[in-house]
Write a protein that holds these residues in place. Structure first.
Motif, PDB file in Angstrom:
ATOM      1  N   ALA A 275       0.828  -1.204   0.000  1.00  0.00           N
ATOM      2  CA  ALA A 275       0.000   0.000   0.000  1.00  0.00           C
ATOM      3  C   ALA A 275       0.865   1.257   0.000  1.00  0.00           C
ATOM      4  O   ALA A 275       1.958   1.285   0.573  1.00  0.00           O
TER       5      ALA A 275
ATOM      6  N   GLN B  56       4.876   1.298  -0.817  1.00  0.00           N
ATOM      7  CA  GLN B  56       4.574  -0.106  -1.101  1.00  0.00           C
ATOM      8  C   GLN B  56       4.874  -0.995   0.108  1.00  0.00           C
ATOM      9  O   GLN B  56       5.542  -2.033   0.011  1.00  0.00           O
TER      10      GLN B  56
ATOM     11  N   ASP C  27      -2.220   4.789   2.826  1.00  0.00           N
ATOM     12  CA  ASP C  27      -3.253   4.357   1.878  1.00  0.00           C
ATOM     13  C   ASP C  27      -3.682   2.910   2.089  1.00  0.00           C
ATOM     14  O   ASP C  27      -4.204   2.271   1.159  1.00  0.00           O
ATOM     15  N   ALA C  28      -3.498   2.390   3.294  1.00  0.00           N
ATOM     16  CA  ALA C  28      -3.880   1.002   3.553  1.00  0.00           C
ATOM     17  C   ALA C  28      -5.342   0.863   3.952  1.00  0.00           C
ATOM     18  O   ALA C  28      -5.902  -0.234   3.844  1.00  0.00           O
TER      19      ALA C  28
END
Length: 230
Positions: free
Chosen positions: A8, A12, A34-35
């Motif tokens: 995410a 990453q 952004d998880a």
């Protein structure tokens, strides 16, 4: 047991979810930037609810979403005491280069934070997690170990965060990092594990202890019996 993960955010970072097959409770590990959206979608589709968030260390790319996840489900976050300060002050753990990226974004601890202790075990969602303190990437880095039942028997799994990757090791040039200490942690705590132990790192793909012992260029000449010589 169900073990799933997804990368995410711009970093990453791998976020993992662990649950017993057919259970309605799970544990989340390292919800980074952004998880939340993919995590909440997976939880909803799978019908499982987290009972805790485990953090392998305090760097922001692993903790970015910990507060909203904990708030949504009313659950605690677990982190080693040495890295707890980064939950509310992440720049102290990464240096000023991150300041421009964050802008005026503010971070706060979840309402409930529990501190991890080396050698302790946690029983969460019916899963027993071992806690192994592995300082070097950060002073509060930990590895979580768990035994996963499979049709072929029990499989040992180690969630290694940024301590050990497939083919590499964690960086040690950020505040609190120490390269020699990182190698000692790997030699003393990870290399003694069985060759077939699966490692699930904080970035990149999975590997095994045996594969890393045999081919990781950063571990050449390093063994579990040599940690005192570093």
């Amino acid at each position: 047991m169900l073990v799933t993960g997804f990368p995410a955010g711009m970093f990453q970072t791998n976020c993992y979810v662990l649950a017993h097959d057919g259970a309605d409770e799970c544990v989340v590990v390292d919800p980074g930037q952004d998880a939340t959206e993919p995590l909440f979608r997976f939880l909803n589709e799978s019908g499982v609810t987290p009972v805790a968030v485990l953090l392998t260390h305090g760097h922001l790319d692993h903790t970015w979403s910990v507060e909203p996840v904990c708030e949504k489900f009313g659950i605690p976050a677990y982190i080693h005491a040495e890295d707890r300060y980064m939950l509310s002050d992440p720049i102290r753990g990464t240096g000023p280069a991150l300041a421009a990226l964050l802008g005026d974004t503010e971070f706060a601890e979840p309402d409930e934070v529990a501190e991890l202790v080396d050698g302790f075990s946690l029983d969460l969602a019916g899963i027993t997690f071992g806690v192994v303190h592995t300082p070097g990437h950060t002073q509060g880095s930990v590895v979580f170990t768990v035994d996963v039942d499979t049709p072929d028997g029990t499989l040992a799994v180690a969630l290694t965060g940024d301590t050990l990757f497939a083919g590499s090791i964690g960086r040690s040039d950020l505040p609190g990092g120490n390269h020699d200490q990182l190698l000692r942690s790997i030699a003393g705590s990870l290399l003694p594990l069985a060759d077939d132990t699966v490692i699930l790192p904080g970035h990149g793909g999975q590997s095994t202890i045996g594969q890393e012992r045999a081919s990781n260029p950063f571990l050449v000449g390093l063994s579990g019996t040599e940690q005192g010589k570093l």
